[in-house]
Write a protein that holds these residues in place. Structure first.
Motif, PDB file in Angstrom:
ATOM      1  N   LEU A  11       0.821  -1.236   0.007  1.00 57.43           N
ATOM      2  CA  LEU A  11      -0.055  -0.095   0.153  1.00 57.43           C
ATOM      3  C   LEU A  11       0.833   1.196   0.008  1.00 57.43           C
ATOM      4  CD1 LEU A  11      -2.379  -1.036   2.586  1.00 57.43           C
ATOM      5  CD2 LEU A  11      -3.041  -0.960   0.118  1.00 57.43           C
ATOM      6  N   PRO A  12       0.148   2.415  -0.437  1.00 56.17           N
ATOM      7  CA  PRO A  12       1.217   3.557  -0.562  1.00 56.17           C
ATOM      8  C   PRO A  12       0.975   4.351   0.614  1.00 56.17           C
ATOM      9  CG  PRO A  12      -0.999   3.940  -1.661  1.00 56.17           C
ATOM     10  CD  PRO A  12      -0.955   2.542  -1.267  1.00 56.17           C
ATOM     11  N   ARG A  13       2.129   5.061   1.239  1.00 58.04           N
ATOM     12  CA  ARG A  13       2.083   5.992   2.421  1.00 58.04           C
ATOM     13  C   ARG A  13       1.605   7.369   1.971  1.00 58.04           C
ATOM     14  NH1 ARG A  13       7.119   6.013   5.552  1.00 58.04           N
ATOM     15  NH2 ARG A  13       5.732   7.134   7.248  1.00 58.04           N
ATOM     16  N   ASN A  14       1.619   7.397   0.584  1.00 57.01           N
ATOM     17  CA  ASN A  14       1.533   8.913   0.182  1.00 57.01           C
ATOM     18  C   ASN A  14       2.227   9.993   0.519  1.00 57.01           C
ATOM     19  OD1 ASN A  14      -0.704   7.443  -1.560  1.00 57.01           O
ATOM     20  ND2 ASN A  14      -1.913   7.532   0.112  1.00 57.01           N
ATOM     21  N   LEU A  15       3.346   9.838   0.631  1.00 62.36           N
ATOM     22  CA  LEU A  15       4.262  10.902   1.412  1.00 62.36           C
ATOM     23  C   LEU A  15       4.093  12.202   0.711  1.00 62.36           C
ATOM     24  CD1 LEU A  15       7.322   8.741   2.398  1.00 62.36           C
ATOM     25  CD2 LEU A  15       5.343   9.016   3.781  1.00 62.36           C
ATOM     26  N   GLN A  16       4.198  12.502  -0.612  1.00 60.21           N
ATOM     27  CA  GLN A  16       4.168  13.452  -1.230  1.00 60.21           C
ATOM     28  C   GLN A  16       3.122  14.153  -0.895  1.00 60.21           C
ATOM     29  OE1 GLN A  16       4.230  13.014  -5.402  1.00 60.21           O
ATOM     30  NE2 GLN A  16       4.632  15.159  -6.047  1.00 60.21           N
ATOM     31  N   ALA A  17       1.843  13.659  -0.758  1.00 59.92           N
ATOM     32  CA  ALA A  17       0.564  14.394  -0.245  1.00 59.92           C
ATOM     33  C   ALA A  17       0.886  14.973   1.077  1.00 59.92           C
ATOM     34  CB  ALA A  17      -0.618  13.432  -0.073  1.00 59.92           C
ATOM     35  N   GLY A  18       1.613  14.572   1.996  1.00 62.29           N
ATOM     36  CA  GLY A  18       2.032  15.106   3.393  1.00 62.29           C
ATOM     37  C   GLY A  18       2.663  16.124   3.351  1.00 62.29           C
ATOM     38  N   GLU A  19       3.604  16.379   2.316  1.00 60.97           N
ATOM     39  CA  GLU A  19       4.560  17.454   2.217  1.00 60.97           C
ATOM     40  C   GLU A  19       3.859  18.974   2.567  1.00 60.97           C
ATOM     41  OE1 GLU A  19       6.500  17.215  -1.749  1.00 60.97           O
ATOM     42  OE2 GLU A  19       7.404  15.394  -1.024  1.00 60.97           O
ATOM     43  N   VAL A  20       2.641  19.056   2.250  1.00 65.90           N
ATOM     44  CA  VAL A  20       2.107  20.365   2.490  1.00 65.90           C
ATOM     45  C   VAL A  20       1.854  20.463   3.866  1.00 65.90           C
ATOM     46  CG1 VAL A  20       0.548  20.224   0.385  1.00 65.90           C
ATOM     47  CG2 VAL A  20      -0.237  19.321   2.569  1.00 65.90           C
ATOM     48  N   LEU A  21       2.219  19.724   4.847  1.00 66.23           N
ATOM     49  CA  LEU A  21       2.263  19.755   6.282  1.00 66.23           C
ATOM     50  C   LEU A  21       3.759  19.865   6.967  1.00 66.23           C
ATOM     51  CD1 LEU A  21      -0.488  17.559   7.462  1.00 66.23           C
ATOM     52  CD2 LEU A  21      -0.497  20.169   7.650  1.00 66.23           C
ATOM     53  N   ALA A  22       4.744  19.858   5.852  1.00 68.05           N
ATOM     54  CA  ALA A  22       6.268  19.611   6.177  1.00 68.05           C
ATOM     55  C   ALA A  22       6.573  20.649   7.406  1.00 68.05           C
ATOM     56  CB  ALA A  22       7.151  20.100   5.133  1.00 68.05           C
ATOM     57  N   ASP A  23       5.981  21.807   7.550  1.00 69.69           N
ATOM     58  CA  ASP A  23       6.466  22.898   8.727  1.00 69.69           C
ATOM     59  C   ASP A  23       5.370  22.876   9.827  1.00 69.69           C
ATOM     60  OD1 ASP A  23       8.625  23.518   7.366  1.00 69.69           O
ATOM     61  OD2 ASP A  23       7.483  25.165   6.108  1.00 69.69           O
TER      62      ASP A  23
END
Length: 353
Positions: free
Chosen positions: A239-251
């Motif tokens: 399954l994907p963790r979809n890490l790229q989608a989480g980049e908007v919360l990086a800070d």
């Protein structure tokens, strides 16, 4: 663990150490003291991520509870100095009752901050489920017997035996976890999959059937189910963790705190205009207990962090899906037919797209 388990553990410990001095009152005092650390649930935080990650914090610190045991022992010894209380014995009883609470919590998967105010990743040994009758019922039976018969002879011996059994059961769970993790890692290696991290989590009410999780360096994870009695590799899916989608919360500080608390066992799903962050450690395959909406997309397509809120479909009820649990418990002894993991995960996969 649940409050009943913590109460009977505290009662059994104080009854064993102080029963001959306090009589049946030792059971009541131990039960009350054994649940004391969980009073931190009365503290209300501004959002569910803070509520989750600050629970089992300062009130579960071995440093704080050891200091509290010292204070209580001194106070009770001073107030009851004419009743034959010995300070060392009081301290031993109070210390055992208090520190075994967070230690037992650390044997579950949630995460317990044993070393607060230090900030290592919370301890999450995942040897038992948060409610496990095989751990609780022997302690409960021994405490009820001691309450009826008094703290003498056979009752104290029975309390000691129940404590020994419960401790051995934790060791059994820990050994089982290590075994199924090794099997899963070997099965993935046989398929050419190099996992960066593997862990197993017991499924509801037992330590015989386990959820398996494995992260991969490419941002995916494998999820499966295995029984201690399996002779073939566990069924599993990628399954994907979809890490790229989480980049908007990086800070976002709360995301960083959630990553710390969970050991970064997170996945990110874009569902409509919401970014939902899920803790992979708890729940059933494709149905996770802790899910938080942490960002929103506006009409212009721009993402912005928001105050986290619970996402529908999470919560403790996700761990008690009767239909799924029935199939999973059957898996303890019957590896065939395999569990329908792909269909269980379909809603989460579709949401991630």
């Amino acid at each position: 663990m649940d409050s009943l388990t913590q109460a009977v553990l505290g009662a059994a410990l104080q009854g064993t150490v102080l029963g001959r001095v306090q009589g049946r009152r030792a059971l009541l005092y131990g039960a009350a003291l054994g649940t004391l650390p969980d009073l931190d649930v009365l503290i209300r935080y501004a959002d569910p991520v803070s509520q989750m990650t600050y629970h089992r914090g300062f009130s579960h610190s071995l440093f704080v509870l050891s200091g509290l045991a010292l204070l209580l022992a001194w106070l009770v010894a001073w107030v009851g100095r004419h009743k034959g209380y010995a300070w060392p014995r009081l301290f031993l009883a109070f210390w055992l009752v208090l520190v075994t609470h967070p230690l037992l919590d650390a044997f579950t998967v949630y995460g317990t901050q044993l070393f607060w105010p230090l900030q290592p990743t919370p301890q999450s040994w995942a040897a038992v489920f948060i409610i496990d009758p095989l751990y609780t019922l022997p302690l409960l039976a021994a405490v009820l017997y001691a309450g009826c018969r008094g703290l003498r002879g056979r009752a104290v011996a029975l309390l000691s035996l129940a404590l020994a059994f419960s401790t051995a059961y934790l060791g059994f769970g820990l050994a089982g976890r290590i075994l199924v993790e090794q099997r899963f890692e070997q099965a993935l290696q046989a398929q050419g999959v190099a996992a960066s991290e593997v862990r197993a989590v017991p499924i509801a009410f037992n330590s015989l059937v386990w959820r398996l999780l494995a992260k991969t360096p490419d941002g995916h994870y494998y999820e499966g189910v295995s029984s201690l009695f399996d002779r073939t590799p566990a069924e599993h899916l990628r399954l994907p963790r979809n890490l790229q989608a989480g980049e908007v919360l990086a800070d976002a500080p709360l995301l960083q705190r959630l990553r710390w608390f969970t050991g970064d066992w997170l996945r990110y799903d874009v569902i409509g205009d919401a970014l939902v962050v899920s803790d992979l450690r708890m729940g059933l395959p494709g149905n996770y207990s802790f899910r938080f909406e942490m960002a929103r997309r506006d009409a212009a397509g721009q993402w912005a962090a928001i105050a986290p809120r619970d996402w529908a479909g999470g919560g403790a009820a996700s761990m008690f899906d009767g239909a799924k649990l029935g199939l999973i418990w059957r898996r303890i002894l019957a590896p065939q037919p395999p569990l329908p993991l792909a269909s269980w995960a379909t809603p989460a996969i579709e949401a991630g797209h």
